[in-house]
Scaffold this motif. Sequence first.
Motif, short mmCIF file in Angstrom:
data_model
loop_
_atom_site.label_atom_id
_atom_site.label_comp_id
_atom_site.label_asym_id
_atom_site.label_seq_id
_atom_site.Cartn_x
_atom_site.Cartn_y
_atom_site.Cartn_z
N LEU A 281 0.37 -1.21 -9.97
CA LEU A 281 1.98 -1.69 -10.06
C LEU A 281 2.93 -0.95 -9.29
O LEU A 281 3.81 -1.56 -8.71
CB LEU A 281 2.21 -1.42 -11.65
N LEU A 282 2.54 0.44 -9.08
CA LEU A 282 3.48 1.23 -8.30
C LEU A 282 3.45 0.81 -6.62
O LEU A 282 4.56 0.69 -6.03
CB LEU A 282 3.28 3.07 -8.28
N ARG A 283 2.23 0.21 -6.41
CA ARG A 283 2.13 -0.06 -5.03
C ARG A 283 3.06 -1.55 -4.86
O ARG A 283 3.45 -1.63 -3.94
CB ARG A 283 0.81 -0.38 -4.79
N SER A 284 2.92 -2.47 -5.85
CA SER A 284 3.51 -3.38 -5.85
C SER A 284 4.90 -3.19 -5.63
O SER A 284 5.74 -3.96 -4.83
CB SER A 284 3.20 -4.28 -6.96
N VAL A 285 5.32 -2.26 -6.54
CA VAL A 285 7.10 -1.98 -6.44
C VAL A 285 7.43 -1.37 -5.22
O VAL A 285 8.42 -1.67 -4.59
CB VAL A 285 7.44 -1.08 -7.83
N ILE A 286 6.43 -0.33 -4.61
CA ILE A 286 6.75 0.01 -3.34
C ILE A 286 6.74 -1.01 -2.24
O ILE A 286 7.68 -0.99 -1.43
CB ILE A 286 5.85 1.01 -3.13
N GLY A 287 5.85 -1.82 -2.42
CA GLY A 287 5.73 -2.84 -1.47
C GLY A 287 7.12 -3.93 -1.44
O GLY A 287 7.54 -4.19 -0.61
N LEU A 288 7.67 -3.99 -2.63
CA LEU A 288 8.87 -5.00 -2.77
C LEU A 288 9.97 -4.29 -2.42
O LEU A 288 10.71 -4.81 -1.64
CB LEU A 288 8.85 -5.04 -4.40
#
Length: 118
Positions: free
Chosen positions: A5-12
């Motif tokens: 989830l953190l990776r997705s948020v960082i990617g976003l």
Amino acid sequence: SVISLLRSVIGLLRSVIGLLRSVIGLLRSVIGLLRSVIGLLRSVIGLLKSVIGQLRSVIGLLRSVIGLLRSVIGLLRSVIGLLRSVIGLLKSVIGQLRSVIGLLRSVIGLLRSVMGLL
């Protein structure tokens, strides 16, 4: 799952930051384009002012030429009037000479008559 989830948020967030950079670049391009358009408009206005100035100069020149032509026409009229006056004067002189010649003829005739009496 939290890491993902953190990776997705960082990617976003990275995508949003990239999008913001793109928008900022686009705004800079639009500002540059507007500056170019403003410069072009200033150049066109300067050109129009120059053309208007040239037209005013041409109009002034045409007015001067018209005034000169009027003066020349007036001068020609004066010369024609002067020539008419000279012709009239010459006619008058010729008439006077004819009168003098007639008078001389009369005097000569009178002298002949007097000589004939003597």
